[in-house]
Design an enzyme around this catalytic site. Sequence first.
Site, PDB file in Angstrom:
ATOM      1  N   ARG A   1      53.539  34.624  26.192  1.00 27.55           N
ATOM      2  CA  ARG A   1      54.814  35.305  26.068  1.00 27.55           C
ATOM      3  C   ARG A   1      55.915  34.604  25.065  1.00 27.55           C
ATOM      4  O   ARG A   1      55.550  33.324  24.823  1.00 27.55           O
ATOM      5  CB  ARG A   1      55.562  34.907  27.613  1.00 27.55           C
ATOM      6  CG  ARG A   1      55.103  36.067  28.777  1.00 27.55           C
ATOM      7  CD  ARG A   1      55.974  37.328  28.600  1.00 27.55           C
ATOM      8  NE  ARG A   1      55.734  38.116  29.752  1.00 27.55           N
ATOM      9  CZ  ARG A   1      54.826  39.030  29.746  1.00 27.55           C
ATOM     10  NH1 ARG A   1      53.883  39.090  28.710  1.00 27.55           N
ATOM     11  NH2 ARG A   1      54.576  39.885  30.831  1.00 27.55           N
TER      12      ARG A   1
ATOM     13  N   HIS B   1      54.720  43.692  21.106  1.00 25.99           N
ATOM     14  CA  HIS B   1      54.371  43.131  22.495  1.00 25.99           C
ATOM     15  C   HIS B   1      53.393  44.553  23.079  1.00 25.99           C
ATOM     16  O   HIS B   1      53.899  44.986  23.937  1.00 25.99           O
ATOM     17  CB  HIS B   1      55.690  43.098  23.383  1.00 25.99           C
ATOM     18  CG  HIS B   1      55.224  42.564  24.779  1.00 25.99           C
ATOM     19  ND1 HIS B   1      56.020  41.795  25.295  1.00 25.99           N
ATOM     20  CD2 HIS B   1      54.035  42.469  25.327  1.00 25.99           C
ATOM     21  CE1 HIS B   1      55.427  40.853  26.467  1.00 25.99           C
ATOM     22  NE2 HIS B   1      54.301  41.555  26.286  1.00 25.99           N
TER      23      HIS B   1
HETATM   24  P1  NAP Z   1      46.394  33.938  34.802  1.00 22.96           P
HETATM   25  O1  NAP Z   1      45.126  34.201  35.176  1.00 22.96           O
HETATM   26  O2  NAP Z   1      47.401  33.455  35.719  1.00 22.96           O
HETATM   27  O3  NAP Z   1      46.097  32.489  33.881  1.00 22.96           O
HETATM   28  C1  NAP Z   1      47.057  31.608  33.379  1.00 22.96           C
HETATM   29  C2  NAP Z   1      46.213  30.453  32.899  1.00 22.96           C
HETATM   30  O4  NAP Z   1      47.330  29.653  32.287  1.00 22.96           O
HETATM   31  C3  NAP Z   1      45.359  29.678  33.936  1.00 22.96           C
HETATM   32  O5  NAP Z   1      44.351  29.333  33.128  1.00 22.96           O
HETATM   33  C4  NAP Z   1      46.385  28.632  34.077  1.00 22.96           C
HETATM   34  O6  NAP Z   1      45.896  27.205  34.155  1.00 22.96           O
HETATM   35  C5  NAP Z   1      47.076  28.256  32.647  1.00 22.96           C
HETATM   36  N1  NAP Z   1      48.173  27.721  32.847  1.00 22.96           N
HETATM   37  C6  NAP Z   1      49.413  27.953  33.342  1.00 22.96           C
HETATM   38  N2  NAP Z   1      50.311  27.083  33.226  1.00 22.96           N
HETATM   39  C7  NAP Z   1      49.908  26.076  32.777  1.00 22.96           C
HETATM   40  C8  NAP Z   1      50.154  24.589  32.183  1.00 22.96           C
HETATM   41  N3  NAP Z   1      51.445  24.260  32.504  1.00 22.96           N
HETATM   42  N4  NAP Z   1      49.256  24.050  31.581  1.00 22.96           N
HETATM   43  C9  NAP Z   1      47.959  24.432  31.552  1.00 22.96           C
HETATM   44  N5  NAP Z   1      47.506  25.455  31.661  1.00 22.96           N
HETATM   45  C10 NAP Z   1      48.556  26.513  32.545  1.00 22.96           C
HETATM   46  O7  NAP Z   1      46.921  34.789  33.787  1.00 22.96           O
HETATM   47  P2  NAP Z   1      46.330  35.784  32.940  1.00 22.96           P
HETATM   48  O8  NAP Z   1      46.235  37.177  33.538  1.00 22.96           O
HETATM   49  O9  NAP Z   1      45.159  35.211  31.991  1.00 22.96           O
HETATM   50  O10 NAP Z   1      47.650  36.190  31.900  1.00 22.96           O
HETATM   51  C11 NAP Z   1      48.122  35.353  31.164  1.00 22.96           C
HETATM   52  C12 NAP Z   1      49.494  35.706  30.457  1.00 22.96           C
HETATM   53  O11 NAP Z   1      49.189  36.748  29.359  1.00 22.96           O
HETATM   54  C13 NAP Z   1      50.553  36.520  31.504  1.00 22.96           C
HETATM   55  O12 NAP Z   1      51.207  35.753  32.134  1.00 22.96           O
HETATM   56  C14 NAP Z   1      51.351  37.224  30.536  1.00 22.96           C
HETATM   57  O13 NAP Z   1      52.310  36.622  30.095  1.00 22.96           O
HETATM   58  C15 NAP Z   1      50.240  37.479  29.340  1.00 22.96           C
HETATM   59  N6  NAP Z   1      50.119  38.536  28.875  1.00 22.96           N
HETATM   60  C16 NAP Z   1      50.486  39.422  27.621  1.00 22.96           C
HETATM   61  C17 NAP Z   1      50.181  40.620  27.410  1.00 22.96           C
HETATM   62  C18 NAP Z   1      50.596  41.184  26.035  1.00 22.96           C
HETATM   63  O14 NAP Z   1      50.557  42.192  26.033  1.00 22.96           O
HETATM   64  N7  NAP Z   1      51.065  40.450  25.207  1.00 22.96           N
HETATM   65  C19 NAP Z   1      49.289  41.463  28.206  1.00 22.96           C
HETATM   66  C20 NAP Z   1      49.135  40.940  29.493  1.00 22.96           C
HETATM   67  C21 NAP Z   1      49.375  39.385  29.751  1.00 22.96           C
HETATM   68  P3  NAP Z   1      44.886  27.104  35.782  1.00 22.96           P
HETATM   69  O15 NAP Z   1      43.925  27.971  35.919  1.00 22.96           O
HETATM   70  O16 NAP Z   1      44.512  25.913  35.892  1.00 22.96           O
HETATM   71  O17 NAP Z   1      45.673  27.795  37.053  1.00 22.96           O
END
Ligand code: NAP
Length: 323
Positions: free
Chosen positions: A238, A286
């Site tokens: 993000r 995005h």
């Molecule tokens: P997810 O399954 O919730 O994974 C988030 C990861 O980030 C987890 O490994 C988490 O650690 C880690 N994390 C969160 N806060 C942290 C911190 N303070 N310090 C260290 N690690 C941290 O989410 P996801 O499905 O993979 O998606 C990730 C993000 O991608 C979404 O939230 C969204 O913002 C973005 N996204 C962007 C697009 C685009 O088109 N650009 C599309 C889809 C998603 P833990 O595993 O230990 O909890």
Amino acid sequence: MSMPDKQAPAANQARGILFCPTASNADLLQEALEAARGDRPLWIWPDVPSPEKVACLVAFRPPPGVFEGLAALRLVHGVGAGVNALRDAPGRPAGVPLCRVVAEELDQGMAQHIIHAILRETRDHRLYDEQQRARIWKRLTQRHACDITVGIMGLGALGLATARPLRQLGYNLVGWSRSRKSAEGIESFAGPAEMGTFLSRSDFLVVLLPITAETHGILDATALSKLPRGAVVVAVGRGGQVDEAALLAALDSGHLSHAHLDVFETEPLPADSALWAHPGVTLTPHIAASPHPLAVARLVMENLSRIERGEPPLHAVDEARGY
Ligand code: NAP
């Protein structure tokens, strides 16, 4: 004698879905919800004839005031992996689960986007494009994947799904998350204390974190300085996670060799942003990945049914962590 719960009858009768068509693929999402809804009413914001019968709100960026009058709301559902706009929306009722989307096509799209960016750099295709335009026939020495380490910042659903094909392509992988992971072929780093070591190992840094108070501004000048000289940043989490001014300074100094940016502090990216024309920046609006509309609609229906059966919904946001 306890007083009867005045909201209970409305909550039991409410089966409707309210969809806010604010996402770029709103037409397709609406079609998919229409096809999946069965006998549930589906209303399209701002046309909400019976707000008290709305059981589920489906949205990407919720319009102001959308929660008003939704007295029987039981589920707030996003249409993508990141639900920060819904999470932070004023008026979102406490205690109503907020769910995000986890889906195969989303994983695939994200992996494709990231691997495209990495291959474009590691296989020199950006340079070959320039050579073609200048009619230059020049073979560059191939860089081998086994000599390159990709660091994935955020080893959640999308980070792990992207790691698998990267590993098959031969890249070395390191990952960073809040909790340590034991995924095959990925060296796992966890927590703030290990972030510096993780960054120092990442020739390519893939930023795939959710946006929270902890991750906003996480890649500031100090953090970027820990990357190896010549590193490439691929930002797909993000906007607000990478400090854009610090990134431009690191590109100008040559510390970073390139940045592939899909997300920005302000979206749409303002016309006067220096990022648009910087030779070290490749940007996209995005679009890294979105789930298939049918998968979103299926998940919404599944989660609504789960809640009605008294079961926990899938992929609910942990309100304390913020993702
Ligand atoms: P997810 O399954 O919730 O994974 C988030 C990861 O980030 C987890 O490994 C988490 O650690 C880690 N994390 C969160 N806060 C942290 C911190 N303070 N310090 C260290 N690690 C941290 O989410 P996801 O499905 O993979 O998606 C990730 C993000 O991608 C979404 O939230 C969204 O913002 C973005 N996204 C962007 C697009 C685009 O088109 N650009 C599309 C889809 C998603 P833990 O595993 O230990 O909890």
